[in-house]
Design an enzyme around this catalytic site. Structure first.
Site, PDB file in Angstrom:
ATOM      1  N   THR A 122       0.815  -1.238  -0.145  1.00 28.56           N
ATOM      2  CA  THR A 122      -0.013   0.052   0.076  1.00 28.56           C
ATOM      3  C   THR A 122       0.795   1.236  -0.012  1.00 28.56           C
ATOM      4  O   THR A 122       1.897   1.257   0.458  1.00 28.56           O
ATOM      5  CB  THR A 122      -0.959  -0.016   1.210  1.00 28.56           C
ATOM      6  OG1 THR A 122      -1.381   1.276   1.479  1.00 28.56           O
ATOM      7  CG2 THR A 122      -0.181  -0.344   2.732  1.00 28.56           C
ATOM      8  N   ASP A 123       0.282   2.628  -0.513  1.00 26.43           N
ATOM      9  CA  ASP A 123       0.945   3.774  -0.497  1.00 26.43           C
ATOM     10  C   ASP A 123       1.241   3.957   0.995  1.00 26.43           C
ATOM     11  O   ASP A 123       1.933   4.857   1.255  1.00 26.43           O
ATOM     12  CB  ASP A 123       0.249   4.697  -1.290  1.00 26.43           C
ATOM     13  CG  ASP A 123      -1.257   4.910  -0.959  1.00 26.43           C
ATOM     14  OD1 ASP A 123      -1.887   4.110   0.180  1.00 26.43           O
ATOM     15  OD2 ASP A 123      -2.101   6.027  -0.950  1.00 26.43           O
ATOM     16  N   GLU A 124       0.342   3.518   1.879  1.00 22.33           N
ATOM     17  CA  GLU A 124       0.414   4.320   3.127  1.00 22.33           C
ATOM     18  C   GLU A 124       1.511   3.700   4.179  1.00 22.33           C
ATOM     19  O   GLU A 124       1.982   4.308   5.165  1.00 22.33           O
ATOM     20  CB  GLU A 124      -0.810   3.115   4.050  1.00 22.33           C
ATOM     21  CG  GLU A 124      -2.043   3.928   3.515  1.00 22.33           C
ATOM     22  CD  GLU A 124      -3.371   3.641   4.506  1.00 22.33           C
ATOM     23  OE1 GLU A 124      -3.161   3.490   5.802  1.00 22.33           O
ATOM     24  OE2 GLU A 124      -4.395   3.328   3.908  1.00 22.33           O
ATOM     25  N   TYR A 147      -1.610  -0.886  11.172  1.00 19.65           N
ATOM     26  CA  TYR A 147      -1.860  -1.352   9.725  1.00 19.65           C
ATOM     27  C   TYR A 147      -0.687  -1.080   8.897  1.00 19.65           C
ATOM     28  O   TYR A 147       0.063  -1.936   8.206  1.00 19.65           O
ATOM     29  CB  TYR A 147      -3.075  -0.889   9.299  1.00 19.65           C
ATOM     30  CG  TYR A 147      -3.408  -0.996   7.792  1.00 19.65           C
ATOM     31  CD1 TYR A 147      -3.435  -2.249   6.909  1.00 19.65           C
ATOM     32  CD2 TYR A 147      -2.937  -0.123   6.699  1.00 19.65           C
ATOM     33  CE1 TYR A 147      -3.468  -2.660   5.674  1.00 19.65           C
ATOM     34  CE2 TYR A 147      -3.217  -0.185   5.561  1.00 19.65           C
ATOM     35  CZ  TYR A 147      -3.330  -1.519   4.712  1.00 19.65           C
ATOM     36  OH  TYR A 147      -3.398  -1.806   3.639  1.00 19.65           O
ATOM     37  N   LYS A 151       2.293  -3.607   7.132  1.00 21.18           N
ATOM     38  CA  LYS A 151       2.428  -3.700   5.793  1.00 21.18           C
ATOM     39  C   LYS A 151       4.065  -3.432   5.495  1.00 21.18           C
ATOM     40  O   LYS A 151       4.805  -4.046   4.558  1.00 21.18           O
ATOM     41  CB  LYS A 151       1.621  -2.634   4.845  1.00 21.18           C
ATOM     42  CG  LYS A 151       0.289  -3.225   5.149  1.00 21.18           C
ATOM     43  CD  LYS A 151      -0.377  -4.688   4.480  1.00 21.18           C
ATOM     44  CE  LYS A 151      -0.316  -4.707   2.997  1.00 21.18           C
ATOM     45  NZ  LYS A 151      -0.763  -5.944   2.315  1.00 21.18           N
ATOM     46  N   ASP A 283     -11.631  13.256  14.770  1.00 19.65           N
ATOM     47  CA  ASP A 283     -10.577  12.549  13.657  1.00 19.65           C
ATOM     48  C   ASP A 283      -9.965  11.401  14.075  1.00 19.65           C
ATOM     49  O   ASP A 283      -9.811  11.276  15.403  1.00 19.65           O
ATOM     50  CB  ASP A 283      -9.372  13.780  13.397  1.00 19.65           C
ATOM     51  CG  ASP A 283      -8.702  13.486  12.090  1.00 19.65           C
ATOM     52  OD1 ASP A 283      -9.201  12.558  11.174  1.00 19.65           O
ATOM     53  OD2 ASP A 283      -8.046  14.258  11.518  1.00 19.65           O
ATOM     54  N   GLY A 286      -3.637   9.813  14.467  1.00 21.81           N
ATOM     55  CA  GLY A 286      -2.766   9.872  13.698  1.00 21.81           C
ATOM     56  C   GLY A 286      -2.934  10.044  12.207  1.00 21.81           C
ATOM     57  O   GLY A 286      -2.194   9.348  11.521  1.00 21.81           O
TER      58      GLY A 286
HETATM   59  P1  NAD Z   1     -10.133  -7.124   2.539  1.00 20.29           P
HETATM   60  O1  NAD Z   1     -10.029  -6.838   3.920  1.00 20.29           O
HETATM   61  O2  NAD Z   1     -11.276  -6.682   1.844  1.00 20.29           O
HETATM   62  O3  NAD Z   1      -9.771  -8.498   2.257  1.00 20.29           O
HETATM   63  C1  NAD Z   1      -8.781  -9.052   2.912  1.00 20.29           C
HETATM   64  C2  NAD Z   1      -8.886 -10.843   2.652  1.00 20.29           C
HETATM   65  O4  NAD Z   1      -7.773 -11.307   3.498  1.00 20.29           O
HETATM   66  C3  NAD Z   1     -10.278 -11.381   3.414  1.00 20.29           C
HETATM   67  O5  NAD Z   1     -10.963 -12.249   2.478  1.00 20.29           O
HETATM   68  C4  NAD Z   1      -9.994 -12.077   4.660  1.00 20.29           C
HETATM   69  O6  NAD Z   1     -10.698 -13.058   4.676  1.00 20.29           O
HETATM   70  C5  NAD Z   1      -8.276 -12.611   4.193  1.00 20.29           C
HETATM   71  N1  NAD Z   1      -7.599 -12.849   5.313  1.00 20.29           N
HETATM   72  C6  NAD Z   1      -7.295 -12.089   6.391  1.00 20.29           C
HETATM   73  N2  NAD Z   1      -6.479 -12.857   7.481  1.00 20.29           N
HETATM   74  C7  NAD Z   1      -6.176 -13.735   6.790  1.00 20.29           C
HETATM   75  C8  NAD Z   1      -5.291 -15.000   7.099  1.00 20.29           C
HETATM   76  N3  NAD Z   1      -4.646 -14.908   8.115  1.00 20.29           N
HETATM   77  N4  NAD Z   1      -5.246 -15.929   6.414  1.00 20.29           N
HETATM   78  C9  NAD Z   1      -5.875 -16.019   4.864  1.00 20.29           C
HETATM   79  N5  NAD Z   1      -6.533 -15.064   4.560  1.00 20.29           N
HETATM   80  C10 NAD Z   1      -6.828 -14.021   5.424  1.00 20.29           C
HETATM   81  O7  NAD Z   1      -8.929  -6.199   2.129  1.00 20.29           O
HETATM   82  P2  NAD Z   1      -8.754  -5.547   0.539  1.00 20.29           P
HETATM   83  O8  NAD Z   1      -8.994  -4.241   0.549  1.00 20.29           O
HETATM   84  O9  NAD Z   1      -9.219  -6.443  -0.630  1.00 20.29           O
HETATM   85  O10 NAD Z   1      -6.875  -5.473   0.316  1.00 20.29           O
HETATM   86  C11 NAD Z   1      -6.353  -6.471  -0.016  1.00 20.29           C
HETATM   87  C12 NAD Z   1      -4.961  -6.192  -0.099  1.00 20.29           C
HETATM   88  O11 NAD Z   1      -4.513  -4.841  -0.669  1.00 20.29           O
HETATM   89  C13 NAD Z   1      -4.149  -5.808   1.507  1.00 20.29           C
HETATM   90  O12 NAD Z   1      -3.256  -6.549   1.670  1.00 20.29           O
HETATM   91  C14 NAD Z   1      -4.103  -4.366   1.285  1.00 20.29           C
HETATM   92  O13 NAD Z   1      -3.359  -4.049   2.520  1.00 20.29           O
HETATM   93  C15 NAD Z   1      -3.941  -4.053   0.324  1.00 20.29           C
HETATM   94  N6  NAD Z   1      -4.300  -2.708  -0.359  1.00 20.29           N
HETATM   95  C16 NAD Z   1      -5.639  -2.378  -0.081  1.00 20.29           C
HETATM   96  C17 NAD Z   1      -5.879  -1.264  -0.505  1.00 20.29           C
HETATM   97  C18 NAD Z   1      -7.599  -0.626  -0.660  1.00 20.29           C
HETATM   98  O14 NAD Z   1      -7.777   0.542  -0.913  1.00 20.29           O
HETATM   99  N7  NAD Z   1      -8.318  -1.437  -0.232  1.00 20.29           N
HETATM  100  C19 NAD Z   1      -5.216  -0.266  -1.328  1.00 20.29           C
HETATM  101  C20 NAD Z   1      -3.801  -0.577  -1.229  1.00 20.29           C
HETATM  102  C21 NAD Z   1      -3.367  -1.990  -0.902  1.00 20.29           C
END
Ligand code: NAD
Length: 331
Positions: A122-124, A147, A151, A283, A286
């Site tokens: 993630t960009d975060e 979080y 990451k 808010d 952080g």
């Molecule tokens: P999400 O929370 O919708 O999905 C996460 C999935 O991981 C779920 O299906 C959950 O059941 C599964 N999971 C959680 N713990 C687990 C474990 N221990 N073993 C197996 N499966 C497990 O998340 P998302 O929004 O789809 O994000 C997916 C990825 O993309 C993440 O790694 C997140 O950090 C990254 N990301 C998300 C965004 C965003 O805007 N949503 C932006 C940048 C990066």
């Protein structure tokens, strides 16, 4: 290719699994189905196993079997605890899944000499950037929440495996995603579902935090490009359109108004019926003020560019929500 997609029942993972199948790949989704995972997101896919990325024994049997006896060509790890607010109240699940889980998965992939491992980051991890600046791939990591820190930790551990063991690990970092199947706890689904239910729409602080938004299909295209055309040990940035034309992103408050305008148009209603529901709330501790990524190298190195404007992507997303009320009522 035969792809193991971990976390593939969540928002981005499920969108990617379908995208990869449409592009001719075989996929096996492995997901724990936490509150964020939804079997409905992948019910039309052939191969699914419920399991935890921290469970090395279970992963061992998954890697032994591959897909129909054929080994995986790549692992793409989406599995994570993904909600910043939850990480503020309880950090440990984020460390366990996002760090320990990612390394457990990588270790099993190493043992089975899986050719490529892609980590969805993630960009975060870069923290906040003011004004009109953008983070590049060499910007220092300054995560602000448990979080984003978890990451960042995973990214560094995974890159160490590339350095030490010569593994083909690739990291993708992306701005805020939106689109079909996103969990209702996230900002855009909250705006839509609360507006439809006539409930207050909460906005953190002054609502002037600035974000860049990418339609999830564009992110999926970037991940597939990183898999098909990327390089071992590389980091790839993905973001929404407009940022390459020196746009600075959109404030949360402006985003709320944009979503409500499209929703009101779609339903033939007066927008004031929805904007009257907006409430500023305390808010987030952080809270980062602004995120922005320079993704120009993804154009030159991967031939990737986002295709969907924010208005078009929101329009598609809102229509999906209106047509799939059963999906989100059941979440
Ligand atoms: P999400 O929370 O919708 O999905 C996460 C999935 O991981 C779920 O299906 C959950 O059941 C599964 N999971 C959680 N713990 C687990 C474990 N221990 N073993 C197996 N499966 C497990 O998340 P998302 O929004 O789809 O994000 C997916 C990825 O993309 C993440 O790694 C997140 O950090 C990254 N990301 C998300 C965004 C965003 O805007 N949503 C932006 C940048 C990066």
């Amino acid at each position: 290719m035969n792809l193991l997609i971990t976390g593939g029942a969540g928002f981005i993972g499920a969108n990617f699994a379908h995208y990869a199948v449409r592009h001719g790949h075989n996929v096996l989704v492995y997901d724990l189905l936490t509150y964020a995972g939804n079997p409905k997101n992948i019910s039309s896919l052939k191969h699914f196993v419920q399991g935890d990325i921290r469970d090395a024994d279970k992963l061992e049997s998954i890697f032994k079997n591959g897909i129909d006896g054929k080994p995986f060509d790549a692992v793409i790890n989406f599995a994570a605890e993904s909600h910043v607010d939850r990480s503020i109240s309880l950090a440990m699940p984020f460390v366990e899944t996002n760090v320990v889980g990612a390394v457990t998965l990588l270790e099993v992939a190493r043992k089975h000499t899986v050719p490529t491992f892609i980590q969805i980051s993630t960009d975060e991890v870069y923290g906040s950037i003011e004004g009109t600046g953008k983070f590049t791939r060499s910007s220092p990591l300054h995560p602000s929440s448990a979080y984003s820190a978890s990451k960042a930790a995973a990214d560094l551990l995974l890159l160490s495996y590339h350095h030490t063991h010569g593994m083909d690990v690739r990291i993708t970092r992306c701005t805020n995603n939106y689109g079909r199947c996103q969990h209702p706890e996230k900002l855009i689904p909250t705006i839509i579902s609360n507006a439809l239910a006539g409930k207050p729409i909460p906005i953190f602080g002054d609502g002037k935090q600035v974000r860049d938004w990418i339609f999830v299909e564009d992110h999926c295209a970037g991940i597939l490009a990183a898999l098909e055309r990327g390089k071992s040990g590389a980091i790839y940035h993905f973001g929404g359109p407009g940022m390459e034309m020196n746009e600075v992103g959109i404030s949360n408050m402006d985003l709320v108004h944009l979503v409500l305008r499209i929703l009101a148009n779609e339903l033939g209603k007066d927008i004031s019926q929805f904007t009257s529901l907006i409430r500023n709330v305390a808010d987030r501790p952080g809270h980062d003020r602004r995120y922005a990524l320079d993704w120009s190298e993804s154009i030159t190195e991967l031939g990737w560019q986002p295709k969907t404007s924010l208005e078009d992507g929101l329009d598609k997303t809102i229509r999906w929500w209106l047509d799939n009320q059963d999906w989100w009522n059941g979440v």
